[in-house]
Scaffold this motif. Structure first.
Motif, PDB file in Angstrom:
ATOM      1  N   GLU A 166      42.744  36.213  37.664  1.00 19.34           N
ATOM      2  CA  GLU A 166      42.537  36.017  36.478  1.00 19.34           C
ATOM      3  C   GLU A 166      41.362  35.033  35.930  1.00 19.34           C
ATOM      4  O   GLU A 166      40.457  35.764  35.148  1.00 19.34           O
ATOM      5  CB  GLU A 166      43.670  35.290  35.794  1.00 19.34           C
ATOM      6  N   VAL A 167      40.876  34.358  37.010  1.00 22.39           N
ATOM      7  CA  VAL A 167      39.541  33.680  36.958  1.00 22.39           C
ATOM      8  C   VAL A 167      38.430  34.440  36.917  1.00 22.39           C
ATOM      9  O   VAL A 167      37.526  34.436  36.237  1.00 22.39           O
ATOM     10  CB  VAL A 167      39.505  32.558  37.610  1.00 22.39           C
ATOM     11  N   VAL A 168      38.355  35.513  38.043  1.00 20.94           N
ATOM     12  CA  VAL A 168      37.175  36.177  38.734  1.00 20.94           C
ATOM     13  C   VAL A 168      37.334  37.311  37.319  1.00 20.94           C
ATOM     14  O   VAL A 168      36.029  37.837  36.833  1.00 20.94           O
ATOM     15  CB  VAL A 168      37.737  36.927  39.900  1.00 20.94           C
ATOM     16  N   ARG A 169      38.401  37.921  36.775  1.00 23.61           N
ATOM     17  CA  ARG A 169      38.378  38.848  35.877  1.00 23.61           C
ATOM     18  C   ARG A 169      38.053  38.410  34.389  1.00 23.61           C
ATOM     19  O   ARG A 169      37.726  39.266  33.634  1.00 23.61           O
ATOM     20  CB  ARG A 169      39.505  39.973  36.105  1.00 23.61           C
ATOM     21  N   GLY A 170      38.433  37.142  34.216  1.00 22.63           N
ATOM     22  CA  GLY A 170      38.308  36.623  32.745  1.00 22.63           C
ATOM     23  C   GLY A 170      39.478  37.010  31.949  1.00 22.63           C
ATOM     24  O   GLY A 170      39.185  37.020  30.826  1.00 22.63           O
ATOM     25  N   LYS A 171      40.883  37.746  32.614  1.00 25.18           N
ATOM     26  CA  LYS A 171      41.575  37.853  31.665  1.00 25.18           C
ATOM     27  C   LYS A 171      43.014  37.863  32.479  1.00 25.18           C
ATOM     28  O   LYS A 171      42.996  37.837  33.598  1.00 25.18           O
ATOM     29  CB  LYS A 171      41.451  39.320  30.978  1.00 25.18           C
ATOM     30  N   GLU A 172      44.026  37.809  31.693  1.00 21.42           N
ATOM     31  CA  GLU A 172      45.419  37.557  32.218  1.00 21.42           C
ATOM     32  C   GLU A 172      45.941  38.882  32.809  1.00 21.42           C
ATOM     33  O   GLU A 172      45.626  40.169  32.338  1.00 21.42           O
ATOM     34  CB  GLU A 172      46.349  37.423  31.134  1.00 21.42           C
ATOM     35  N   ILE A 173      46.409  38.582  34.171  1.00 18.26           N
ATOM     36  CA  ILE A 173      46.966  39.689  34.955  1.00 18.26           C
ATOM     37  C   ILE A 173      48.382  40.013  34.409  1.00 18.26           C
ATOM     38  O   ILE A 173      49.294  39.054  34.533  1.00 18.26           O
ATOM     39  CB  ILE A 173      46.911  39.651  36.447  1.00 18.26           C
ATOM     40  N   LYS A 174      48.820  41.272  33.952  1.00 14.30           N
ATOM     41  CA  LYS A 174      50.150  41.656  33.511  1.00 14.30           C
ATOM     42  C   LYS A 174      50.929  42.369  34.368  1.00 14.30           C
ATOM     43  O   LYS A 174      52.192  42.552  34.294  1.00 14.30           O
ATOM     44  CB  LYS A 174      50.119  42.089  32.124  1.00 14.30           C
ATOM     45  N   ALA A 175      50.125  43.233  35.381  1.00 14.86           N
ATOM     46  CA  ALA A 175      50.882  44.000  36.323  1.00 14.86           C
ATOM     47  C   ALA A 175      49.879  44.311  37.352  1.00 14.86           C
ATOM     48  O   ALA A 175      48.811  44.154  37.304  1.00 14.86           O
ATOM     49  CB  ALA A 175      51.028  45.213  35.624  1.00 14.86           C
ATOM     50  N   ILE A 176      50.651  44.410  38.798  1.00 14.96           N
ATOM     51  CA  ILE A 176      49.899  44.966  39.876  1.00 14.96           C
ATOM     52  C   ILE A 176      50.367  46.188  40.380  1.00 14.96           C
ATOM     53  O   ILE A 176      51.616  46.429  40.483  1.00 14.96           O
ATOM     54  CB  ILE A 176      49.899  43.667  40.831  1.00 14.96           C
ATOM     55  N   TYR A 177      49.745  47.275  40.462  1.00 12.90           N
ATOM     56  CA  TYR A 177      49.867  48.420  41.174  1.00 12.90           C
ATOM     57  C   TYR A 177      49.305  48.606  42.374  1.00 12.90           C
ATOM     58  O   TYR A 177      48.366  48.079  42.891  1.00 12.90           O
ATOM     59  CB  TYR A 177      49.304  49.584  40.090  1.00 12.90           C
ATOM     60  N   TYR A 178      50.098  49.194  43.231  1.00 11.95           N
ATOM     61  CA  TYR A 178      49.474  49.529  44.800  1.00 11.95           C
ATOM     62  C   TYR A 178      49.301  51.201  44.829  1.00 11.95           C
ATOM     63  O   TYR A 178      50.158  52.009  44.493  1.00 11.95           O
ATOM     64  CB  TYR A 178      50.705  49.085  45.693  1.00 11.95           C
ATOM     65  N   GLY A 179      48.455  51.368  45.369  1.00 14.30           N
ATOM     66  CA  GLY A 179      47.933  52.857  45.565  1.00 14.30           C
ATOM     67  C   GLY A 179      46.719  53.385  44.829  1.00 14.30           C
ATOM     68  O   GLY A 179      45.853  52.576  44.218  1.00 14.30           O
ATOM     69  N   THR A 180      46.507  54.782  44.411  1.00  9.66           N
ATOM     70  CA  THR A 180      45.493  55.172  43.623  1.00  9.66           C
ATOM     71  C   THR A 180      45.515  55.364  42.209  1.00  9.66           C
ATOM     72  O   THR A 180      46.986  55.343  41.861  1.00  9.66           O
ATOM     73  CB  THR A 180      45.108  56.569  44.316  1.00  9.66           C
ATOM     74  N   SER A 181      44.645  55.614  41.370  1.00  9.53           N
ATOM     75  CA  SER A 181      45.006  55.899  40.067  1.00  9.53           C
ATOM     76  C   SER A 181      45.970  57.101  39.680  1.00  9.53           C
ATOM     77  O   SER A 181      46.631  57.055  38.753  1.00  9.53           O
ATOM     78  CB  SER A 181      43.618  55.971  39.309  1.00  9.53           C
ATOM     79  N   ARG A 182      45.858  57.974  40.754  1.00 10.84           N
ATOM     80  CA  ARG A 182      46.704  59.288  40.511  1.00 10.84           C
ATOM     81  C   ARG A 182      48.308  59.034  41.160  1.00 10.84           C
ATOM     82  O   ARG A 182      49.133  59.600  40.620  1.00 10.84           O
ATOM     83  CB  ARG A 182      46.273  60.260  41.294  1.00 10.84           C
ATOM     84  N   ASP A 183      48.286  58.136  42.115  1.00  9.25           N
ATOM     85  CA  ASP A 183      49.511  57.919  42.934  1.00  9.25           C
ATOM     86  C   ASP A 183      49.614  56.586  43.094  1.00  9.25           C
ATOM     87  O   ASP A 183      49.484  55.899  44.100  1.00  9.25           O
ATOM     88  CB  ASP A 183      49.386  58.607  44.211  1.00  9.25           C
ATOM     89  N   LYS A 184      50.263  55.818  42.204  1.00  2.60           N
ATOM     90  CA  LYS A 184      50.365  54.351  42.130  1.00  2.60           C
ATOM     91  C   LYS A 184      51.989  53.981  41.796  1.00  2.60           C
ATOM     92  O   LYS A 184      52.797  54.733  41.429  1.00  2.60           O
ATOM     93  CB  LYS A 184      49.419  53.790  41.086  1.00  2.60           C
ATOM     94  N   ILE A 185      52.237  52.666  42.505  1.00  2.00           N
ATOM     95  CA  ILE A 185      53.659  52.138  42.222  1.00  2.00           C
ATOM     96  C   ILE A 185      53.394  50.674  41.594  1.00  2.00           C
ATOM     97  O   ILE A 185      52.486  50.086  42.112  1.00  2.00           O
ATOM     98  CB  ILE A 185      54.597  52.175  43.329  1.00  2.00           C
ATOM     99  N   LEU A 186      54.173  50.445  40.653  1.00  2.00           N
ATOM    100  CA  LEU A 186      54.287  49.122  40.107  1.00  2.00           C
ATOM    101  C   LEU A 186      54.921  48.307  41.108  1.00  2.00           C
ATOM    102  O   LEU A 186      55.927  48.487  41.492  1.00  2.00           O
ATOM    103  CB  LEU A 186      54.897  48.907  38.999  1.00  2.00           C
ATOM    104  N   ILE A 187      54.190  47.278  41.578  1.00  2.00           N
ATOM    105  CA  ILE A 187      54.720  46.095  42.618  1.00  2.00           C
ATOM    106  C   ILE A 187      55.092  44.954  41.863  1.00  2.00           C
ATOM    107  O   ILE A 187      55.655  43.998  42.551  1.00  2.00           O
ATOM    108  CB  ILE A 187      53.830  45.991  43.871  1.00  2.00           C
TER     109      ILE A 187
END
Length: 56
Positions: A14-35
């Protein structure tokens, strides 16, 4: 296949990106899962995992 672990420090990201993290996904943009999503229950890590990553 290899057994491996990934670690994401949400507060640091959040500090590095300057915004709140609301979700984390694993995988590629085409094949991802919410972790993780904000408000989602996460069980406590086992002592073995905490020791592996030196969590305090």
């Amino acid at each position: 296949m290899e057994k491996g672990y990934d670690f994401i420090d949400i507060k640091e990201q959040e500090v590095v990106r300057g915004k709140e993290i609301k979700a984390i996904y694993y995988g590629t943009s085409r094949d991802k899962i919410l972790i993780w999503g904000k408000g989602m229950y996460l069980p406590k890590a086992s002592e073995e995992i905490e020791n592996m990553f030196h969590f305090e």
